[in-house]
Write a protein that holds these residues in place. Sequence first.
Motif, PDB file in Angstrom:
ATOM      1  N   GLU A 113      -3.147   3.212  -1.883  1.00 30.35           N
ATOM      2  CA  GLU A 113      -1.859   3.001  -2.548  1.00 30.35           C
ATOM      3  C   GLU A 113      -0.942   2.209  -1.619  1.00 30.35           C
ATOM      4  O   GLU A 113      -0.658   2.628  -0.491  1.00 30.35           O
ATOM      5  CB  GLU A 113      -1.231   4.341  -2.896  1.00 30.35           C
ATOM      6  CG  GLU A 113       0.075   4.211  -3.676  1.00 30.35           C
ATOM      7  CD  GLU A 113       0.649   5.564  -4.040  1.00 30.35           C
ATOM      8  OE1 GLU A 113       1.763   5.596  -4.578  1.00 30.35           O
ATOM      9  OE2 GLU A 113      -0.037   6.579  -3.777  1.00 30.35           O
ATOM     10  N   ILE A 114      -0.489   1.057  -2.088  1.00 31.78           N
ATOM     11  CA  ILE A 114       0.320   0.163  -1.261  1.00 31.78           C
ATOM     12  C   ILE A 114       1.764   0.649  -1.271  1.00 31.78           C
ATOM     13  O   ILE A 114       2.402   0.718  -2.328  1.00 31.78           O
ATOM     14  CB  ILE A 114       0.241  -1.283  -1.777  1.00 31.78           C
ATOM     15  CG1 ILE A 114      -1.214  -1.771  -1.729  1.00 31.78           C
ATOM     16  CG2 ILE A 114       1.126  -2.193  -0.957  1.00 31.78           C
ATOM     17  CD1 ILE A 114      -1.408  -3.155  -2.287  1.00 31.78           C
ATOM     18  N   PRO A 115       2.302   1.022  -0.113  1.00 37.36           N
ATOM     19  CA  PRO A 115       3.695   1.488  -0.076  1.00 37.36           C
ATOM     20  C   PRO A 115       4.680   0.329  -0.232  1.00 37.36           C
ATOM     21  O   PRO A 115       4.299  -0.848  -0.221  1.00 37.36           O
ATOM     22  CB  PRO A 115       3.815   2.131   1.307  1.00 37.36           C
ATOM     23  CG  PRO A 115       2.775   1.439   2.130  1.00 37.36           C
ATOM     24  CD  PRO A 115       1.651   1.098   1.201  1.00 37.36           C
ATOM     25  N   GLN A 116       5.947   0.679  -0.366  1.00 39.98           N
ATOM     26  CA  GLN A 116       6.976  -0.336  -0.511  1.00 39.98           C
ATOM     27  C   GLN A 116       7.185  -1.068   0.816  1.00 39.98           C
ATOM     28  O   GLN A 116       7.071  -0.490   1.892  1.00 39.98           O
ATOM     29  CB  GLN A 116       8.288   0.319  -0.970  1.00 39.98           C
ATOM     30  CG  GLN A 116       9.367  -0.672  -1.385  1.00 39.98           C
ATOM     31  CD  GLN A 116      10.602   0.043  -1.907  1.00 39.98           C
ATOM     32  OE1 GLN A 116      10.670   1.274  -1.897  1.00 39.98           O
ATOM     33  NE2 GLN A 116      11.572  -0.720  -2.370  1.00 39.98           N
ATOM     34  N   ASP A 117       7.511  -2.378   0.720  1.00 43.38           N
ATOM     35  CA  ASP A 117       7.688  -3.249   1.891  1.00 43.38           C
ATOM     36  C   ASP A 117       6.435  -3.290   2.759  1.00 43.38           C
ATOM     37  O   ASP A 117       6.510  -3.399   3.999  1.00 43.38           O
ATOM     38  CB  ASP A 117       8.885  -2.784   2.728  1.00 43.38           C
ATOM     39  CG  ASP A 117      10.187  -2.839   1.936  1.00 43.38           C
ATOM     40  OD1 ASP A 117      10.285  -3.698   1.034  1.00 43.38           O
ATOM     41  OD2 ASP A 117      11.093  -2.025   2.206  1.00 43.38           O
ATOM     42  N   HIS A 118       5.280  -3.220   2.125  1.00 42.40           N
ATOM     43  CA  HIS A 118       4.006  -3.251   2.848  1.00 42.40           C
ATOM     44  C   HIS A 118       3.685  -4.685   3.250  1.00 42.40           C
ATOM     45  O   HIS A 118       3.778  -5.612   2.431  1.00 42.40           O
ATOM     46  CB  HIS A 118       2.899  -2.686   1.964  1.00 42.40           C
ATOM     47  CG  HIS A 118       1.581  -2.540   2.654  1.00 42.40           C
ATOM     48  ND1 HIS A 118       1.367  -1.662   3.687  1.00 42.40           N
ATOM     49  CD2 HIS A 118       0.394  -3.169   2.454  1.00 42.40           C
ATOM     50  CE1 HIS A 118       0.113  -1.749   4.089  1.00 42.40           C
ATOM     51  NE2 HIS A 118      -0.499  -2.651   3.358  1.00 42.40           N
ATOM     52  N   ILE A 119       3.297  -4.888   4.506  1.00 48.76           N
ATOM     53  CA  ILE A 119       2.953  -6.232   4.985  1.00 48.76           C
ATOM     54  C   ILE A 119       1.502  -6.314   5.440  1.00 48.76           C
ATOM     55  O   ILE A 119       1.102  -7.306   6.065  1.00 48.76           O
ATOM     56  CB  ILE A 119       3.886  -6.665   6.129  1.00 48.76           C
ATOM     57  CG1 ILE A 119       3.815  -5.679   7.298  1.00 48.76           C
ATOM     58  CG2 ILE A 119       5.318  -6.814   5.626  1.00 48.76           C
ATOM     59  CD1 ILE A 119       4.611  -6.132   8.522  1.00 48.76           C
ATOM     60  N   GLY A 120       0.694  -5.311   5.128  1.00 46.46           N
ATOM     61  CA  GLY A 120      -0.722  -5.392   5.454  1.00 46.46           C
ATOM     62  C   GLY A 120      -1.211  -4.195   6.241  1.00 46.46           C
ATOM     63  O   GLY A 120      -0.424  -3.404   6.786  1.00 46.46           O
ATOM     64  N   ARG A 121      -2.529  -4.059   6.276  1.00 44.64           N
ATOM     65  CA  ARG A 121      -3.190  -2.974   7.013  1.00 44.64           C
ATOM     66  C   ARG A 121      -4.354  -3.564   7.795  1.00 44.64           C
ATOM     67  O   ARG A 121      -5.044  -4.466   7.323  1.00 44.64           O
ATOM     68  CB  ARG A 121      -3.673  -1.899   6.048  1.00 44.64           C
ATOM     69  CG  ARG A 121      -4.421  -0.742   6.700  1.00 44.64           C
ATOM     70  CD  ARG A 121      -4.740   0.355   5.700  1.00 44.64           C
ATOM     71  NE  ARG A 121      -3.530   1.065   5.268  1.00 44.64           N
ATOM     72  CZ  ARG A 121      -3.537   2.121   4.480  1.00 44.64           C
ATOM     73  NH1 ARG A 121      -4.700   2.597   4.016  1.00 44.64           N
ATOM     74  NH2 ARG A 121      -2.409   2.712   4.138  1.00 44.64           N
ATOM     75  N   ILE A 122      -4.572  -3.063   8.996  1.00 41.86           N
ATOM     76  CA  ILE A 122      -5.636  -3.563   9.867  1.00 41.86           C
ATOM     77  C   ILE A 122      -6.591  -2.425  10.201  1.00 41.86           C
ATOM     78  O   ILE A 122      -6.169  -1.282  10.429  1.00 41.86           O
ATOM     79  CB  ILE A 122      -5.052  -4.188  11.157  1.00 41.86           C
ATOM     80  CG1 ILE A 122      -6.174  -4.768  12.029  1.00 41.86           C
ATOM     81  CG2 ILE A 122      -4.214  -3.184  11.929  1.00 41.86           C
ATOM     82  CD1 ILE A 122      -5.664  -5.598  13.187  1.00 41.86           C
ATOM     83  N   TRP A 123      -7.885  -2.735  10.176  1.00 43.35           N
ATOM     84  CA  TRP A 123      -8.952  -1.800  10.560  1.00 43.35           C
ATOM     85  C   TRP A 123      -9.550  -2.288  11.875  1.00 43.35           C
ATOM     86  O   TRP A 123      -9.855  -3.482  12.035  1.00 43.35           O
ATOM     87  CB  TRP A 123     -10.035  -1.735   9.498  1.00 43.35           C
ATOM     88  CG  TRP A 123      -9.724  -0.890   8.314  1.00 43.35           C
ATOM     89  CD1 TRP A 123     -10.101   0.406   8.093  1.00 43.35           C
ATOM     90  CD2 TRP A 123      -8.971  -1.273   7.146  1.00 43.35           C
ATOM     91  NE1 TRP A 123      -9.634   0.843   6.877  1.00 43.35           N
ATOM     92  CE2 TRP A 123      -8.944  -0.166   6.272  1.00 43.35           C
ATOM     93  CE3 TRP A 123      -8.318  -2.448   6.762  1.00 43.35           C
ATOM     94  CZ2 TRP A 123      -8.292  -0.203   5.046  1.00 43.35           C
ATOM     95  CZ3 TRP A 123      -7.666  -2.487   5.547  1.00 43.35           C
ATOM     96  CH2 TRP A 123      -7.657  -1.369   4.702  1.00 43.35           C
TER      97      TRP A 123
END
Length: 426
Positions: free
Chosen positions: A133-143
Amino acid sequence: MTVPVVAIAVGGLFGLIAVGTIVFLLWKLCTRRRKQSSSYEKIVGDHKRHSRIESIALFETNNSLKPIPFTVPQHVTPSIGRREGSEDQLCGGLSEPSTAGGKRPSVEVPGAYALGTIDPSLYRISDEDDNYEIPQDHIGRIWFAVEYERESEKLLVTVIKTKNLPCRPFGGPNGCDPFVRIYLMPDERRYLQSKFKKKTCNPKFEESYIFQVSNRNINDRILKFSVFDVDRHKKHNVIGHALYPLRDHDCDSNERLVVWRDLEREVLETTGKQKGELTVSLTYNNHLERITVGIFEGRAFVAEGSTSIDTAQEVAASPSVPSIDSYVKVQLVIQNKTIKSKKTEVVKKTDDPAFNESFTFKLPIASLDTANITVTAMQHQSGYKDKVIGRVTIGSFMFARGKELQHWNEMVSNQREQITYWHTLA
């Protein structure tokens, strides 16, 4: 009269004999030359005749042989180079086996990898992790994956992928051209960088890097991942950062741990909680090439298990809870190597200790840009191992920022003067 006639007759006879002899010799010579030429012509003629006979016999023999059938296997096609619509060619000009999907069998068929090779599918992150679920003001996620080899003192970091990076304001469907830089804080001057990925907001990197970190300093380091976007003008624009303190990693297990973090626009390099304050002075003598570190007062030291300064003050105010015994350890570090370490006397049963001690270290002028002073406040426990209350690193641009860097630069600019600052322990 008779004598001349006889002489003439004898002379004529001799003349006829001489002419006859010459004619005979000439005839003999011509006959010999004619025989030689006729034998040469005969040899040449015989050779030509024999060659013609052999050619005719060979032609008849070849015509009498039956043709041998030759067929090419269906899965291997002799070819030179690459034909349109075919797979890449193997060595020797043979194409790879074709499949119904037009891809290599080793990619489509499980277990098709040769013996001794690595199957990358065993190390990939499942697609279930992508559906978050993408939160608000999301700018990306890194693994990323982290593994520490304690025996060789090597930190292995693998950048796996990033997801849901923001598109450029006017980029449209082209997305962005991202890459990742990996820092081992507090050293922000040196970094390792991944490859560029073109026109994607969900790049996959699968790139590994190695840092050399000693067992003594591993818990003091923080991994920082910075994601950049390269625009059409070749300018590197920061998308976001992610921090991973290595004190949160089980460095003794030698296990590979896969972690994800949401990117943030701004991150604090010191993510630890405040554990008190300490007065530190620095003096550098360029003629003697010596640095003097003064440790004076401590304030609001937080015991192990406390969560904030307010809690520590409450503990100190409570008569039922004893105060802590503490001392300070001072280390001179050059290029991530501890050169010398000294410590103060133990001050007992107080949260606001007064140490009032100074230490001198040998520090060449050439090492000023690669050196730092690490000050660590320790909690002393009789019969148990001493615990760290907090620390502060004062040094050059390679190791410090903010007030700690300002303190160091002021010391270098005002040599042989005592420069004193209050520093927050973290």
